[in-house]
Design a protein around this motif. Structure first.
Motif, PDB file in Angstrom:
ATOM      1  N   ALA A   1       0.836  -1.204   0.000  1.00 42.11           N
ATOM      2  CA  ALA A   1       0.000   0.000   0.000  1.00 42.11           C
ATOM      3  C   ALA A   1       0.872   1.256   0.000  1.00 42.11           C
ATOM      4  O   ALA A   1       0.571   2.230  -0.705  1.00 42.11           O
ATOM      5  N   ILE A   2       1.950   1.234   0.791  1.00 39.81           N
ATOM      6  CA  ILE A   2       2.857   2.390   0.813  1.00 39.81           C
ATOM      7  C   ILE A   2       3.481   2.602  -0.563  1.00 39.81           C
ATOM      8  O   ILE A   2       3.573   3.719  -1.073  1.00 39.81           O
ATOM      9  N   GLY A   3       3.925   1.491  -1.186  1.00 39.64           N
ATOM     10  CA  GLY A   3       4.530   1.605  -2.511  1.00 39.64           C
ATOM     11  C   GLY A   3       3.554   2.127  -3.557  1.00 39.64           C
ATOM     12  O   GLY A   3       3.898   2.981  -4.374  1.00 39.64           O
ATOM     13  N   LEU A   4       2.307   1.624  -3.533  1.00 39.43           N
ATOM     14  CA  LEU A   4       1.309   2.095  -4.494  1.00 39.43           C
ATOM     15  C   LEU A   4       0.978   3.566  -4.270  1.00 39.43           C
ATOM     16  O   LEU A   4       0.749   4.310  -5.225  1.00 39.43           O
ATOM     17  N   ARG A   5       0.947   3.990  -3.005  1.00 36.80           N
ATOM     18  CA  ARG A   5       0.668   5.400  -2.715  1.00 36.80           C
ATOM     19  C   ARG A   5       1.796   6.290  -3.226  1.00 36.80           C
ATOM     20  O   ARG A   5       1.549   7.363  -3.784  1.00 36.80           O
ATOM     21  N   MET A   6       3.038   5.827  -3.057  1.00 33.35           N
ATOM     22  CA  MET A   6       4.174   6.604  -3.571  1.00 33.35           C
ATOM     23  C   MET A   6       4.128   6.674  -5.092  1.00 33.35           C
ATOM     24  O   MET A   6       4.408   7.719  -5.693  1.00 33.35           O
ATOM     25  N   GLN A   7       3.776   5.551  -5.740  1.00 33.05           N
ATOM     26  CA  GLN A   7       3.651   5.562  -7.195  1.00 33.05           C
ATOM     27  C   GLN A   7       2.538   6.484  -7.645  1.00 33.05           C
ATOM     28  O   GLN A   7       2.662   7.199  -8.637  1.00 33.05           O
ATOM     29  N   GLY A   8       1.417   6.497  -6.898  1.00 31.56           N
ATOM     30  CA  GLY A   8       0.309   7.367  -7.252  1.00 31.56           C
ATOM     31  C   GLY A   8       0.685   8.835  -7.174  1.00 31.56           C
ATOM     32  O   GLY A   8       0.281   9.636  -8.028  1.00 31.56           O
ATOM     33  N   ARG A   9       1.487   9.195  -6.161  1.00 30.51           N
ATOM     34  CA  ARG A   9       1.932  10.586  -6.050  1.00 30.51           C
ATOM     35  C   ARG A   9       2.820  10.969  -7.234  1.00 30.51           C
ATOM     36  O   ARG A   9       2.692  12.065  -7.784  1.00 30.51           O
ATOM     37  N   ASP A  10       3.715  10.056  -7.626  1.00 30.42           N
ATOM     38  CA  ASP A  10       4.604  10.359  -8.761  1.00 30.42           C
ATOM     39  C   ASP A  10       3.809  10.530 -10.049  1.00 30.42           C
ATOM     40  O   ASP A  10       4.062  11.436 -10.849  1.00 30.42           O
ATOM     41  N   ILE A  11       2.821   9.641 -10.264  1.00 35.63           N
ATOM     42  CA  ILE A  11       2.013   9.743 -11.484  1.00 35.63           C
ATOM     43  C   ILE A  11       1.202  11.038 -11.474  1.00 35.63           C
ATOM     44  O   ILE A  11       1.061  11.711 -12.493  1.00 35.63           O
ATOM     45  N   ALA A  12       0.671  11.410 -10.286  1.00 33.70           N
ATOM     46  CA  ALA A  12      -0.101  12.652 -10.197  1.00 33.70           C
ATOM     47  C   ALA A  12       0.778  13.865 -10.492  1.00 33.70           C
ATOM     48  O   ALA A  12       0.357  14.804 -11.171  1.00 33.70           O
ATOM     49  N   LYS A  13       2.032  13.842  -9.991  1.00 32.82           N
ATOM     50  CA  LYS A  13       2.950  14.946 -10.273  1.00 32.82           C
ATOM     51  C   LYS A  13       3.253  15.028 -11.762  1.00 32.82           C
ATOM     52  O   LYS A  13       3.307  16.108 -12.344  1.00 32.82           O
ATOM     53  N   MET A  14       3.488  13.847 -12.394  1.00 33.62           N
ATOM     54  CA  MET A  14       3.800  13.837 -13.823  1.00 33.62           C
ATOM     55  C   MET A  14       2.628  14.355 -14.640  1.00 33.62           C
ATOM     56  O   MET A  14       2.785  15.144 -15.570  1.00 33.62           O
ATOM     57  N   GLU A  15       1.403  13.926 -14.274  1.00 31.91           N
ATOM     58  CA  GLU A  15       0.236  14.381 -15.015  1.00 31.91           C
ATOM     59  C   GLU A  15      -0.030  15.860 -14.775  1.00 31.91           C
ATOM     60  O   GLU A  15      -0.475  16.573 -15.665  1.00 31.91           O
ATOM     61  N   GLY A  16       0.259  16.324 -13.538  1.00 25.39           N
ATOM     62  CA  GLY A  16       0.074  17.736 -13.230  1.00 25.39           C
ATOM     63  C   GLY A  16       1.074  18.622 -13.935  1.00 25.39           C
ATOM     64  O   GLY A  16       0.788  19.778 -14.259  1.00 25.39           O
ATOM     65  N   GLY A  17       2.270  18.057 -14.207  1.00 27.18           N
ATOM     66  CA  GLY A  17       3.303  18.841 -14.887  1.00 27.18           C
ATOM     67  C   GLY A  17       3.129  18.900 -16.371  1.00 27.18           C
ATOM     68  O   GLY A  17       3.750  19.713 -17.049  1.00 27.18           O
TER      69      GLY A  17
END
Length: 280
Positions: free
Chosen positions: A263-279
């Protein structure tokens, strides 16, 4: 009001596929749910439910041998994951960036620990550590775990390399060249451009390496010395006599640790994907 007709690719709108999905879910998760439920059983007979109790979890935390085995497994998994992550990432970058003689053969050999049966890997490690590089038996902890850590690295880092290599296939090399044109050194371009792109794959590879190491029994059984016991080996020794609720409680704790880390790993991946999509 009439229901709209399912689209050609709207598979989940069809009841046979919903039923099939439900049956597959039950088949996959019912055994795990049964194990968790019977870890609270107030009876030494595992298949007879007598009532709810937390005593077996207390027995697990009061079992010093089981706690030592659990500590050994966590230490081995952490060390092998860290080294596998660095080694796998470097190998993936080298295979992605450079051309060298016998590269296809090297990449094929890299995947060998993934496809070779685990029992063969275990026997090979036993022969290696008994005949080629005998690991001293009287080292203090955690150096006494060195043979198992090396064995786990040997089958973990190819998984990291494959995942990172797949991620690098989508990297735009012009970004790295632009960073160098702006004055970044080779090291800064690697750390500030390439590593952030690899981060989701690094997280996925680390989770996979940690889980493989934590759950491994066969290779550990062949490489562990007489004084070193890991959690899966200890649980197996307990199961040989009977499957008690204490075994269920210990297995449930291992499942909880694995699920929390995932769950921690998926949450970290979700944050990275959100940052990439936001950028973008």
């Amino acid at each position: 009001m009439s229901r709209s007709k399912a689209a050609p690719l709207d598979y989940l709108a069809r009841w046979p596929l919903r039923l099939w999905l439900a049956l597959v879910t039950i088949f996959l998760y019912a055994p795990l749910l049964t194990l968790v439920v019977f870890s609270f059983n107030d009876s030494r007979r595992n298949i007879v439910w007598q009532g709810f109790t937390l005593d077996w979890y207390g027995a697990v935390f009061n079992d010093s041998d089981l706690l030592v085995a659990f500590g050994n497994s966590l230490t081995i998994a952490a060390l092998s994951t860290l080294i596998s992550l660095v080694l796998g990432a470097l190998v993936a970058v080298a295979c992605w960036r450079f051309r060298f003689p016998w590269k296809p053969a090297f990449e094929g050999a890299l995947a060998l620990p993934i496809v070779v049966p685990e029992i063969c890997m275990g026997v090979a490690m036993l022969v290696f550590f008994s005949r080629i590089m005998a690991w001293p038996a009287d080292l203090p902890w955690p150096f006494s775990l060195g043979a198992i850590v090396i064995a786990h690295i040997s089958f973990s880092f190819p998984f990291v390399a494959v995942i990172v290599r797949a991620r690098l296939a989508s990297f735009n090399r012009e970004l790295e060249e632009a960073a160098k044109d702006l004055g970044a050194s080779e090291w800064r371009a690697f750390m500030d451009v390439l590593v952030p792109h690899m981060k989701p794959a690094l997280i996925a590879g680390a989770l996979l390496a940690f889980t493989l190491s934590l759950d491994d029994f066969v290779i550990t059984f062949f490489t562990a010395g007489p004084d070193t016991v890991t959690f899966p080996v200890k649980v197996y020794s307990m199961v040989r006599f009977s499957v008690t609720p204490e075994v269920n409680a210990a297995s449930t704790l291992l499942i909880v640790v694995t699920v929390v880390l995932t769950a921690i790993g998926l949450r970290m991946q979700g944050r990275d994907i959100a940052k990439m999509e936001g950028g973008q």
